[in-house]
Design a protein around this motif. Structure first.
Motif, PDB file in Angstrom:
ATOM      1  N   ASP A 160       0.858  -1.175   0.000  1.00  0.00           N
ATOM      2  CA  ASP A 160       0.000   0.000   0.000  1.00  0.00           C
ATOM      3  C   ASP A 160       0.904   1.238   0.000  1.00  0.00           C
ATOM      4  O   ASP A 160       2.139   1.124   0.075  1.00  0.00           O
ATOM      5  CB  ASP A 160      -0.965  -0.003   1.191  1.00  0.00           C
ATOM      6  CG  ASP A 160      -0.256  -0.059   2.540  1.00  0.00           C
ATOM      7  OD1 ASP A 160       0.893   0.436   2.637  1.00  0.00           O
ATOM      8  OD2 ASP A 160      -0.841  -0.586   3.506  1.00  0.00           O
ATOM      9  N   ASP A 161       0.307   2.407  -0.069  1.00  0.00           N
ATOM     10  CA  ASP A 161       1.095   3.636  -0.195  1.00  0.00           C
ATOM     11  C   ASP A 161       2.017   3.852   1.007  1.00  0.00           C
ATOM     12  O   ASP A 161       3.156   4.314   0.845  1.00  0.00           O
ATOM     13  CB  ASP A 161       0.167   4.844  -0.354  1.00  0.00           C
ATOM     14  CG  ASP A 161      -0.532   4.845  -1.710  1.00  0.00           C
ATOM     15  OD1 ASP A 161      -0.083   4.103  -2.604  1.00  0.00           O
ATOM     16  OD2 ASP A 161      -1.519   5.585  -1.855  1.00  0.00           O
ATOM     17  N   VAL A 164       5.092   1.711   0.653  1.00  0.00           N
ATOM     18  CA  VAL A 164       5.986   2.248  -0.376  1.00  0.00           C
ATOM     19  C   VAL A 164       6.813   3.395   0.202  1.00  0.00           C
ATOM     20  O   VAL A 164       8.032   3.448   0.039  1.00  0.00           O
ATOM     21  CB  VAL A 164       5.182   2.730  -1.602  1.00  0.00           C
ATOM     22  CG1 VAL A 164       6.095   3.470  -2.580  1.00  0.00           C
ATOM     23  CG2 VAL A 164       4.522   1.554  -2.296  1.00  0.00           C
ATOM     24  N   ASP A 165       6.123   4.312   0.889  1.00  0.00           N
ATOM     25  CA  ASP A 165       6.823   5.449   1.504  1.00  0.00           C
ATOM     26  C   ASP A 165       7.865   4.952   2.502  1.00  0.00           C
ATOM     27  O   ASP A 165       8.992   5.466   2.546  1.00  0.00           O
ATOM     28  CB  ASP A 165       5.824   6.367   2.207  1.00  0.00           C
ATOM     29  CG  ASP A 165       4.887   7.057   1.222  1.00  0.00           C
ATOM     30  OD1 ASP A 165       5.188   7.045   0.011  1.00  0.00           O
ATOM     31  OD2 ASP A 165       3.868   7.610   1.681  1.00  0.00           O
ATOM     32  N   LEU A 186      10.002   7.260  -6.489  1.00  0.00           N
ATOM     33  CA  LEU A 186       8.543   7.331  -6.375  1.00  0.00           C
ATOM     34  C   LEU A 186       7.894   7.530  -7.743  1.00  0.00           C
ATOM     35  O   LEU A 186       6.887   6.876  -8.064  1.00  0.00           O
ATOM     36  CB  LEU A 186       8.152   8.468  -5.435  1.00  0.00           C
ATOM     37  CG  LEU A 186       6.644   8.608  -5.151  1.00  0.00           C
ATOM     38  CD1 LEU A 186       6.099   7.321  -4.538  1.00  0.00           C
ATOM     39  CD2 LEU A 186       6.381   9.799  -4.255  1.00  0.00           C
ATOM     40  N   ASN A 187       8.476   8.397  -8.571  1.00  0.00           N
ATOM     41  CA  ASN A 187       7.926   8.623  -9.914  1.00  0.00           C
ATOM     42  C   ASN A 187       7.993   7.361 -10.763  1.00  0.00           C
ATOM     43  O   ASN A 187       7.054   7.025 -11.495  1.00  0.00           O
ATOM     44  CB  ASN A 187       8.671   9.762 -10.606  1.00  0.00           C
ATOM     45  CG  ASN A 187       8.367  11.114  -9.998  1.00  0.00           C
ATOM     46  OD1 ASN A 187       7.320  11.303  -9.382  1.00  0.00           O
ATOM     47  ND2 ASN A 187       9.285  12.067 -10.163  1.00  0.00           N
ATOM     48  N   TYR A 189       8.012   4.353  -9.677  1.00  0.00           N
ATOM     49  CA  TYR A 189       7.060   3.388  -9.127  1.00  0.00           C
ATOM     50  C   TYR A 189       5.629   3.733  -9.551  1.00  0.00           C
ATOM     51  O   TYR A 189       4.856   2.851  -9.948  1.00  0.00           O
ATOM     52  CB  TYR A 189       7.164   3.371  -7.606  1.00  0.00           C
ATOM     53  CG  TYR A 189       6.180   2.433  -6.941  1.00  0.00           C
ATOM     54  CD1 TYR A 189       6.447   1.073  -6.848  1.00  0.00           C
ATOM     55  CD2 TYR A 189       4.983   2.914  -6.426  1.00  0.00           C
ATOM     56  CE1 TYR A 189       5.530   0.208  -6.253  1.00  0.00           C
ATOM     57  CE2 TYR A 189       4.066   2.060  -5.829  1.00  0.00           C
ATOM     58  CZ  TYR A 189       4.347   0.709  -5.742  1.00  0.00           C
ATOM     59  OH  TYR A 189       3.431  -0.143  -5.156  1.00  0.00           O
ATOM     60  N   GLU A 190       5.279   5.003  -9.469  1.00  0.00           N
ATOM     61  CA  GLU A 190       3.915   5.422  -9.788  1.00  0.00           C
ATOM     62  C   GLU A 190       3.623   5.348 -11.287  1.00  0.00           C
ATOM     63  O   GLU A 190       2.523   4.975 -11.700  1.00  0.00           O
ATOM     64  CB  GLU A 190       3.680   6.854  -9.284  1.00  0.00           C
ATOM     65  CG  GLU A 190       3.723   7.005  -7.772  1.00  0.00           C
ATOM     66  CD  GLU A 190       2.545   6.342  -7.085  1.00  0.00           C
ATOM     67  OE1 GLU A 190       1.594   5.948  -7.782  1.00  0.00           O
ATOM     68  OE2 GLU A 190       2.571   6.218  -5.845  1.00  0.00           O
ATOM     69  N   THR A 191       4.596   5.700 -12.099  1.00  0.00           N
ATOM     70  CA  THR A 191       4.417   5.652 -13.558  1.00  0.00           C
ATOM     71  C   THR A 191       5.588   4.882 -14.172  1.00  0.00           C
ATOM     72  O   THR A 191       6.522   5.473 -14.721  1.00  0.00           O
ATOM     73  CB  THR A 191       4.341   7.064 -14.157  1.00  0.00           C
ATOM     74  OG1 THR A 191       5.515   7.807 -13.778  1.00  0.00           O
ATOM     75  CG2 THR A 191       3.110   7.804 -13.651  1.00  0.00           C
ATOM     76  N   ARG A 199       1.169  -3.143  -7.981  1.00  0.00           N
ATOM     77  CA  ARG A 199       1.862  -2.375  -6.944  1.00  0.00           C
ATOM     78  C   ARG A 199       2.417  -3.348  -5.903  1.00  0.00           C
ATOM     79  O   ARG A 199       1.794  -3.623  -4.871  1.00  0.00           O
ATOM     80  CB  ARG A 199       0.908  -1.357  -6.317  1.00  0.00           C
ATOM     81  CG  ARG A 199       0.348  -0.367  -7.345  1.00  0.00           C
ATOM     82  CD  ARG A 199      -0.738   0.520  -6.767  1.00  0.00           C
ATOM     83  NE  ARG A 199      -0.194   1.499  -5.847  1.00  0.00           N
ATOM     84  CZ  ARG A 199       0.302   2.683  -6.214  1.00  0.00           C
ATOM     85  NH1 ARG A 199       0.329   3.022  -7.512  1.00  0.00           N
ATOM     86  NH2 ARG A 199       0.762   3.526  -5.323  1.00  0.00           N
ATOM     87  N   ARG A 203       7.794  -4.200  -8.131  1.00  0.00           N
ATOM     88  CA  ARG A 203       7.714  -2.924  -8.841  1.00  0.00           C
ATOM     89  C   ARG A 203       8.593  -1.868  -8.175  1.00  0.00           C
ATOM     90  O   ARG A 203       9.296  -1.124  -8.857  1.00  0.00           O
ATOM     91  CB  ARG A 203       6.257  -2.460  -8.861  1.00  0.00           C
ATOM     92  CG  ARG A 203       5.986  -1.190  -9.648  1.00  0.00           C
ATOM     93  CD  ARG A 203       4.511  -1.155  -9.980  1.00  0.00           C
ATOM     94  NE  ARG A 203       4.017   0.185 -10.212  1.00  0.00           N
ATOM     95  CZ  ARG A 203       2.758   0.480 -10.543  1.00  0.00           C
ATOM     96  NH1 ARG A 203       1.875  -0.502 -10.650  1.00  0.00           N
ATOM     97  NH2 ARG A 203       2.372   1.709 -10.742  1.00  0.00           N
TER      98      ARG A 203
END
Length: 241
Positions: A160-161, A164-165, A186-187, A189-191, A199, A203
Motif C-alpha cells: 500500500d502507499d 511504499v513510503d 517514487l515517480n 514506481y507510480e508511472t 503495486r 515494482r
C-alpha cells in the motif's frame, strides 16, 4: 554489463584479441595470452552447463592489458550472471576473474564482483584457474534457485502507499539513496517506464534499481542495500496478509 572504458581501453573482437602478441616468459613472470584466458573460462562454464550468450572484449596499453565480460543465460529467471575477466602482460595487475550478478570491470583497474579470483602470472596459474572457477560455478544453481524464489516473493508481495513510503525512506536512511533519488524512485514506481506488474515489492525494486543504475556500476554494494530493504518489505507484506 558493467565493462567501463574511459582511460584508453579499446573494444576489440575476439578475432582481434587472438591476434594480440604475447611477450616472452621470464623466470618470474609467465604471460598468459588474453584469448587463452577467454577460452579457459568458456570451457569451464560450458562444462558445468552454463551458456555464454554475450561477450565484450577490450585491450589497452598496446594490447598488453585485457578487460572482458561475459553474460550467462540463467534457467532460473529473466536475468543472467556475469563473468568479468582481466589480464595483463606488463605486470600491472594479476589475472582476475569476477563472478556474480553484480560485476564491475573498468580499464582504470577497478574490479569487483560477488566472487573474485586473482592469480599471479606463474606456471601454476593456468592449471589452477579452471578448478578455482569451478568451485564458484558448481554451487551456482542452488544460489540462483534461492534468488529466483526471492524475486518471486517480491512479485507476490502487495504494497500500500504507506509501505511504499516506508521502503523509500528506509533506502534513504540506510544511505542507499540520496535525497534527490527519493522523488525519482517514487515517480518510477507510480508511472513505470516498463511493465513491472501491480503495486508490489517487485515494482518498487525495479524503480529503485533503475534509479541507481549508474551508481551501482561504481558501487555494487548498493544493490545489497536495495535487497535488504525489499526483503524487509516482502516479509512485512506477508505478515499483513
Amino acid at each position: 554489463m558493467s565493462l567501463i572504458l574511459h582511460t584508453g581501453g579499446k573494444p576489440v573482437s575476439y578475432d582481434e584479441l587472438r591476434a594480440v602478441s604475447t611477450p616472452a616468459a621470464t623466470e618470474t613472470h609467465i604471460p598468459l595470452p588474453h584469448h587463452e584466458l577467454v577460452e579457459m573460462v568458456r570451457f569451464t562454464l560450458n562444462y558445468h552447463g552454463h551458456e555464454v550468450v554475450e561477450e565484450h572484449h577490450a585491450t589497452a596499453h598496446d594490447g598488453m592489458r585485457y578487460f572482458g565480460m561475459m553474460t550467462l543465460r540463467s534457467p532460473y529467471g529473466d536475468y543472467g550472471d556475469i563473468v568479468g575477466l582481466r589480464n595483463s602482460n606488463d605486470r600491472s595487475f594479476p589475472i582476475g576473474l569476477a563472478f556474480g550478478s553484480r560485476v564491475f570491470v573498468c580499464d582504470n583497474l577497478a574490479f569487483s564482483g560477488d566472487h573474485v579470483i586473482k592469480r599471479k602470472h606463474t606456471a601454476r596459474s593456468k592449471r589452477e584457474l579452471p578448478s578455482l572457477l569451478s568451485e564458484i560455478v558448481v554451487p551456482l544453481a542452488a544460489q540462483r534457485i534461492a534468488q529466483n524464489e526471492k524475486l518471486l516473493s517480491y512479485r507476490n508481495s502487495a504494497l500500500d502507499d504507506d509501505m511504499v513510503d516506508m521502503g523509500i525512506m528506509k533506502l534513504y536512511r540506510k544511505k542507499v539513496i540520496g535525497v534527490q533519488a527519493i522523488g525519482n524512485i517514487l515517480n518510477a514506481y507510480e508511472t513505470p517506464p516498463h511493465d513491472w506488474g501491480d503495486r508490489t515489492v517487485w515494482r518498487l525494486f525495479n524503480a529503485a534499481t533503475l534509479t541507481l543504475a549508474g551508481k551501482v556500476a561504481e558501487d555494487p554494494k548498493l544493490t545489497e542495500g536495495v535487497h535488504e530493504v525489499m526483503d524487509e518489505l516482502s516479509e512485512l507484506a506477508i505478515q499483513i496478509e
